[in-house]
Every structure is written in C-alpha cells, then in structure tokens.
Write an enzyme that holds these catalytic residues in place. Sequence first.
Site, PDB file in Angstrom:
ATOM      1  N   TYR A 132       0.850  -1.191   0.000  1.00 29.66           N
ATOM      2  CA  TYR A 132       0.000   0.000   0.000  1.00 29.66           C
ATOM      3  C   TYR A 132       0.883   1.237   0.000  1.00 29.66           C
ATOM      4  CZ  TYR A 132      -3.709   3.190   1.723  1.00 29.66           C
ATOM      5  OH  TYR A 132      -4.608   4.219   1.887  1.00 29.66           O
ATOM      6  N   LYS A 160      -1.698  -1.583  -3.827  1.00 30.26           N
ATOM      7  CA  LYS A 160      -2.716  -0.527  -3.775  1.00 30.26           C
ATOM      8  C   LYS A 160      -1.969   0.783  -3.963  1.00 30.26           C
ATOM      9  CE  LYS A 160      -6.029   1.780  -0.729  1.00 30.26           C
ATOM     10  NZ  LYS A 160      -6.592   1.860   0.649  1.00 30.26           N
TER      11      LYS A 160
END
Length: 294
Positions: A132, A160
């Site tokens: 992320y 992400k």
Amino acid sequence: MFQGVYTAIVTPFKNGKIDYDSYFKILEKQIKGGVTGIVPCGTTGESPTLSHAEHAELIRETVKAVQGKVQVVAGTGSNSTREAVELTEAACKDGVDGVLSVNPYYNKPTQEGLYLHFKEIAEHSSVPVMLYNIPGRTSVNLLPETVLRLSQLPKIRSMKEATGDLGQMAKLISVVGSKMTVLSGDDNLTLPLLSIGGVGVVSVVTNLFPASIVKLVESFRKGDLETARKIHYDFLELFSLAFIETNPIPIKAAMSWQGYCTQEIRLPMTPLSEGPGAEKLKKAISDLLSKGYD
C-alpha cells in the site's frame, strides 16, 4: 492475485466501542453489492486508533461474518517491522485471504529500508500481500524500482497505489508486468488506472455505493466503455467530496446520514464540520440515489 473491487470498510463505533450490529449490516451490503473483497483495519477503518485487541477481534469477526462469500484482505501495516510481522501472523492464523501492508509512516525509511521491511513481512505471511503506497499519509514513496525487487518474492502479489500520480502508476505497471497486480487507492482514478493496465480499486465510496463501483469496473472489463465512463462522471463529484476533510471523516458522516452507523469517530479525528461542504456531500449522495445508484 488480487483484482476487482475491494471496500476499505469503515469501523462503526457506538459509545466508544466497535458497533458490530452496524458493522455486520454494512458487510451484508458489500456482499449484496458484489464486491470482490473487504479490507478491515485500514485507514478508512481508523486502524491507528484501534487497540491491538480490537484490531485482532475485528479481523476475526469479519472473516466469520463473510463466510467466504468475499475475500478478506486485512490491514496489518505498521511503522515497526516487528509489529507489522506480528499483526500479519495473527491475521493469517485468523483465516484472512490476504494482508494489506502500508509504507512505514513517520520513520521515513530509505528505499532499501522499505524493501527489507516488506521482505520481512512477506517471509512471515502465509497469504498473499498487497503493498500500500500512500506517500500523502506516510511521507515516503515506494518507488517502482523497489516494487520490482519486491515482486520477485512469492507472497507479494499486488499493490494498492495511492500516489495520485498516473505517470508513476504507468511506470509501475510497465516494470512489474504480470508479476503482480495494481489497484487504485483513489476512487477518482479507478477508470484512468484501468485504462493503463490496473485491475481494480480499493475503494472508500463503495461503503455506500458498492454495486455501482462494481458495475463501473465490470463494464470496463467487458469493453462497455460508455457505461464505465458514465458511472465515472456521475460519481466524479462524490469522489472529490468524499475527501473534503481527512478520510474517513466524510464517509463516516455519509454512512450515518443513510442510517448505517453513527457518525462517532475517534480522536484525533473529529466529526464532519457543518457547512457548505457537508451540504454539497449530502446533495451529491441524494442525486446519485435518485438516479438509481446503489
């Protein structure tokens, strides 16, 4: 590898405790809306203010509640590598399908430090890891060259991407190729990222409109660009207004207005300010509901 629509789900509170009655209703809405997965204990779920006991319990309860109908990709990141490993190992034991691991915040490690941090987590995880990258909240950018090194590790399967930089996203996709998938961490960049090789989104807006964002992504996959673009532009104002104050303040307010949970939020976050911004957010939601979006 992860692809599709994942909801960065809110954590409802009531009188200072997690409100599981409301939480389970929100989970039911996500399943009915056709999302691929749920991401508990992320930024939207106010993970920094959850105790370790609450964090573990919320993940266990999510796994039990969804009963395998959707994936559970639990947030287990930390700015302490040791703590991130411990959280990851605990989530794996509780039956998650994957873990989401954010850049170490505040420490501002080098790229080598980032590589070694995520390598350590991956080596202790029994499930796939979604990296992320969100420099706006962590003050450090996980660069494509570092992600390419990490993509050689068997457990690191996805990213992400929340830099807001389509140029960096394109470079990332070009260098990692088929080794891992890239999903948008920003609702407003879902369609642009799909167009350059992304495969989905970890969404905030799906807390309220899961089926609509699922339709956007599925329409793109089917080659129905007209429908995908229409949904994108119909939601464009909401995508922006969902961040008029720091996430998850606006989405928590929106969920409370629609009766899904209270607006209770933990300090240092505060409830959405009253004023023109809140009124615009209410109107944007009302307009979308009147068009049949859900």
